[in-house]
Design a protein around this motif. Structure first.
Motif, PDB file in Angstrom:
ATOM      1  N   PRO A 165      -4.617   6.793  44.275  1.00 39.18           N
ATOM      2  CA  PRO A 165      -4.099   7.996  43.618  1.00 39.18           C
ATOM      3  C   PRO A 165      -4.981   9.222  43.888  1.00 39.18           C
ATOM      4  O   PRO A 165      -6.163   9.090  44.208  1.00 39.18           O
ATOM      5  CB  PRO A 165      -4.122   7.618  42.138  1.00 39.18           C
ATOM      6  CG  PRO A 165      -5.135   6.540  42.026  1.00 39.18           C
ATOM      7  CD  PRO A 165      -5.126   5.821  43.337  1.00 39.18           C
ATOM      8  N   GLN A 166      -4.379  10.412  43.754  1.00 39.36           N
ATOM      9  CA  GLN A 166      -5.129  11.642  43.971  1.00 39.36           C
ATOM     10  C   GLN A 166      -6.125  11.893  42.858  1.00 39.36           C
ATOM     11  O   GLN A 166      -7.168  12.494  43.073  1.00 39.36           O
ATOM     12  CB  GLN A 166      -4.166  12.826  44.084  1.00 39.36           C
ATOM     13  CG  GLN A 166      -3.309  12.765  45.333  1.00 39.36           C
ATOM     14  CD  GLN A 166      -2.336  13.938  45.395  1.00 39.36           C
ATOM     15  OE1 GLN A 166      -2.156  14.670  44.438  1.00 39.36           O
ATOM     16  NE2 GLN A 166      -1.708  14.103  46.553  1.00 39.36           N
ATOM     17  N   ILE A 167      -5.781  11.427  41.647  1.00 40.96           N
ATOM     18  CA  ILE A 167      -6.677  11.606  40.508  1.00 40.96           C
ATOM     19  C   ILE A 167      -7.210  10.238  40.115  1.00 40.96           C
ATOM     20  O   ILE A 167      -6.462   9.285  39.971  1.00 40.96           O
ATOM     21  CB  ILE A 167      -5.931  12.246  39.315  1.00 40.96           C
ATOM     22  CG1 ILE A 167      -5.392  13.606  39.728  1.00 40.96           C
ATOM     23  CG2 ILE A 167      -6.842  12.363  38.113  1.00 40.96           C
ATOM     24  CD1 ILE A 167      -4.503  14.244  38.699  1.00 40.96           C
ATOM     25  N   GLY A 168      -8.479  10.118  39.931  1.00 39.11           N
ATOM     26  CA  GLY A 168      -9.097   8.849  39.577  1.00 39.11           C
ATOM     27  C   GLY A 168      -9.529   8.098  40.818  1.00 39.11           C
ATOM     28  O   GLY A 168      -9.128   8.400  41.936  1.00 39.11           O
ATOM     29  N   SER A 169     -10.346   7.113  40.612  1.00 43.70           N
ATOM     30  CA  SER A 169     -10.882   6.389  41.759  1.00 43.70           C
ATOM     31  C   SER A 169     -10.356   4.953  41.838  1.00 43.70           C
ATOM     32  O   SER A 169     -10.709   4.229  42.741  1.00 43.70           O
ATOM     33  CB  SER A 169     -12.401   6.376  41.688  1.00 43.70           C
ATOM     34  OG  SER A 169     -12.817   5.732  40.500  1.00 43.70           O
ATOM     35  N   ASP A 170      -9.527   4.544  40.883  1.00 43.96           N
ATOM     36  CA  ASP A 170      -9.011   3.176  40.897  1.00 43.96           C
ATOM     37  C   ASP A 170      -7.938   3.012  41.964  1.00 43.96           C
ATOM     38  O   ASP A 170      -7.030   3.826  42.088  1.00 43.96           O
ATOM     39  CB  ASP A 170      -8.415   2.803  39.538  1.00 43.96           C
ATOM     40  CG  ASP A 170      -9.477   2.689  38.458  1.00 43.96           C
ATOM     41  OD1 ASP A 170     -10.650   2.520  38.815  1.00 43.96           O
ATOM     42  OD2 ASP A 170      -9.107   2.771  37.265  1.00 43.96           O
ATOM     43  N   THR A 171      -8.051   1.970  42.737  1.00 48.94           N
ATOM     44  CA  THR A 171      -7.028   1.636  43.718  1.00 48.94           C
ATOM     45  C   THR A 171      -5.979   0.786  43.017  1.00 48.94           C
ATOM     46  O   THR A 171      -6.310  -0.150  42.291  1.00 48.94           O
ATOM     47  CB  THR A 171      -7.636   0.842  44.892  1.00 48.94           C
ATOM     48  OG1 THR A 171      -8.661   1.646  45.489  1.00 48.94           O
ATOM     49  CG2 THR A 171      -6.583   0.492  45.913  1.00 48.94           C
ATOM     50  N   LEU A 172      -4.709   1.122  43.211  1.00 48.21           N
ATOM     51  CA  LEU A 172      -3.627   0.419  42.543  1.00 48.21           C
ATOM     52  C   LEU A 172      -2.924  -0.533  43.498  1.00 48.21           C
ATOM     53  O   LEU A 172      -2.719  -0.225  44.667  1.00 48.21           O
ATOM     54  CB  LEU A 172      -2.605   1.427  41.993  1.00 48.21           C
ATOM     55  CG  LEU A 172      -3.160   2.465  41.019  1.00 48.21           C
ATOM     56  CD1 LEU A 172      -2.081   3.461  40.652  1.00 48.21           C
ATOM     57  CD2 LEU A 172      -3.711   1.792  39.778  1.00 48.21           C
TER      58      LEU A 172
END
Length: 161
Positions: free
Chosen positions: A35-42
């Motif tokens: 995602p563009q916001i946050g660092s978590d990969t989904l």
């Protein structure tokens, strides 16, 4: 598979169906999403697996004469949902039981069939277990679990001419 037993004016129908288990597999394997916001990969993949299931049914039909035949039946529709699995293809894993009552009768040259049915099932899901475990953070994060119940009423009307 099934069979019929005839005892004078009564027919008894018995059936069974078996489904083999299916090992865990990825139905859809998408790329990881950043995602563009946050660092978590989904990861939005769809995973499935199923346990083996045996369903049974029994029906009884009595013939008063050639034009009146009441009947009743019971059958199971057990879930193949595997407990404590991380599958996310199915949201429900309750077992459903079906009851039917009905009959056929003739009026003039028409044959009518009528019936009433009721089906029911339920499941208690604790947080972190059951088919909803992958959705805990979305569905039951604020609860300790959820109690699901299923009910269905059926009315059947048919005729032949």
């Amino acid at each position: 598979m099934g069979t019929t037993f005839k005892i004078e004016k009564t027919n008894i129908y018995v059936s069974a169906e078996w489904f083999s288990s299916v090992g865990r597999y990825e139905v859809i394997k998408p790329r990881l999403y950043h995602p563009q916001i946050g660092s978590d990969t989904l990861y939005n993949g769809i995973v499935s697996e199923a346990k083996s299931v045996l369903n049974v049914g029994i029906g009884v039909q009595y013939t008063f004469d050639n034009s009146n035949t009441p009947n009743a039946s019971f059958r199971t529709d057990f879930s193949a949902g595997k407990p404590n699995s991380d599958t996310n293809l199915s949201l429900a894993s309750w077992d459903i039981y079906h009851l039917m009552l009905g009959g056929s009768f003739n009026v003039l040259d028409l044959e009518f069939t009528v019936g009433l049915g009721y089906a029911f099932g339920s499941e208690i899901v604790k947080k972190g277990s059951g088919t909803l475990a992958p959705l805990d953070s979305y569905v039951i994060d604020i609860f300790d679990g959820a109690d699901f119940s299923y009910q269905s009423f059926n009315f059947v009307l048919g005729f032949a001419f």
